[in-house]
Write an enzyme that holds these catalytic residues in place. Structure first.
Site, mmCIF file in Angstrom:
data_model
loop_
_atom_site.group_PDB
_atom_site.id
_atom_site.type_symbol
_atom_site.label_atom_id
_atom_site.label_comp_id
_atom_site.label_asym_id
_atom_site.label_seq_id
_atom_site.Cartn_x
_atom_site.Cartn_y
_atom_site.Cartn_z
ATOM 1 N N ASP A 1 0.337 15.206 -3.656
ATOM 2 C CA ASP A 1 -0.196 13.844 -3.679
ATOM 3 C C ASP A 1 -0.966 13.651 -4.977
ATOM 4 O O ASP A 1 -1.866 14.447 -5.290
ATOM 5 C CB ASP A 1 -1.138 13.613 -2.499
ATOM 6 N N ASP B 1 5.279 5.365 8.173
ATOM 7 C CA ASP B 1 3.935 5.892 8.363
ATOM 8 C C ASP B 1 3.304 5.086 9.486
ATOM 9 O O ASP B 1 3.228 3.852 9.403
ATOM 10 C CB ASP B 1 3.128 5.756 7.079
#
Length: 238
Positions: A13, A134
């Site tokens: 990330d 998500d």
């Protein structure tokens, strides 16, 4: 009977030019693991990773972008990578795909504009386009997880299958970066809703979670904090 080992995909990330991990997707609750995303990616490749999942958190939240760093990783490491975060239109997807990214991960745009998924699959093939749902429970979250969409996973999966999608990523945002472990009931529900390749992110903590995925017939997991902090040794062996 020995169950197939799910693929464990290291996640890098990227936020403000560093490799980080967020707690429940909150950009203000970050842990920095590497000052250089290239170093983080190189670390996992050195340990044997044959595929990486990169997320441009700044692009996902509208705070900027890290495309130059991602391009360097693609050029230097020689392993396929998939990239998500802020891929909300055709131009963003095309830019990544033409830069050598193996596949793009479409999130919010798949909810708001499912036709985009079909168009990209028609142009580049289903092996180069992935959708990431998500969710909190079975409600899809959008715009860097900041907003609920009012759309359920059950409503969206048939439309994605019709668009030609082969691979779906499902992330439980309430467990992402928490090391709380997976919610078996939720994993089972999602497996029942999607009959293509299913990759899970969010909450994988240790080998028990990898076994859970194998038992539920889920093909893989994207893992961050657990492998960075060593609660799940990498490479994974059961």
């Amino acid at each position: 009977m020995t169950l197939p080992l799910p693929q464990v995909i290291p996640c890098v990330d990227i936020q403000s030019g560093r490799a980080v991990r967020l707690y429940e997707g909150d950009p203000d609750r970050e842990t920095v693991y590497f000052d250089s995303p290239r170093a983080a990616a190189r670390h996992w490749v050195t340990l044997g990773a044959g595929f990486l999942h990169l997320v441009d958190l700044d692009a996902a939240t509208g705070r900027g972008e890290n495309r130059a760093v991602i391009a360097e990783i693609v050029r230097e490491l020689g392993v396929p990578v998939e990239v998500g975060g802020g891929v909300r239109d055709r131009a963003a997807a095309q830019s990544l795909l033409t830069a050598g990214v193996a596949r793009v991960v479409i999130g919010t745009a798949a909810v708001r504009n499912p036709e985009l998924v079909a168009e990209l699959i028609a142009e580049y093939g289903p092996e180069r386009v992935v959708v990431s749902l998500d969710a909190r429970g079975l409600e899809v979250a959008t715009h860097g997880w900041a907003a609920g969409s009012g759309v359920s996973v059950a409503d969206l999966t048939p439309r994605l299958a019709e668009a030609g999608l082969r691979t779906l990523i499902f992330t439980d945002v309430t467990r992402d970066g928490t090391l709380r472990g997976l919610d078996r009931d939720l994993m089972r529900q999602v497996r029942g809703l999607w009959h293509g390749e299913l990759i899970v992110g969010g909450g994988v903590a240790d080998t028990n979670d990898v076994r859970l995925l194998a038992e539920e017939g889920i093909e893989g997991a994207i893992v961050g904090r657990a492998i960075y902090e060593g609660t799940l040794p990498y490479p994974v062996r059961l």
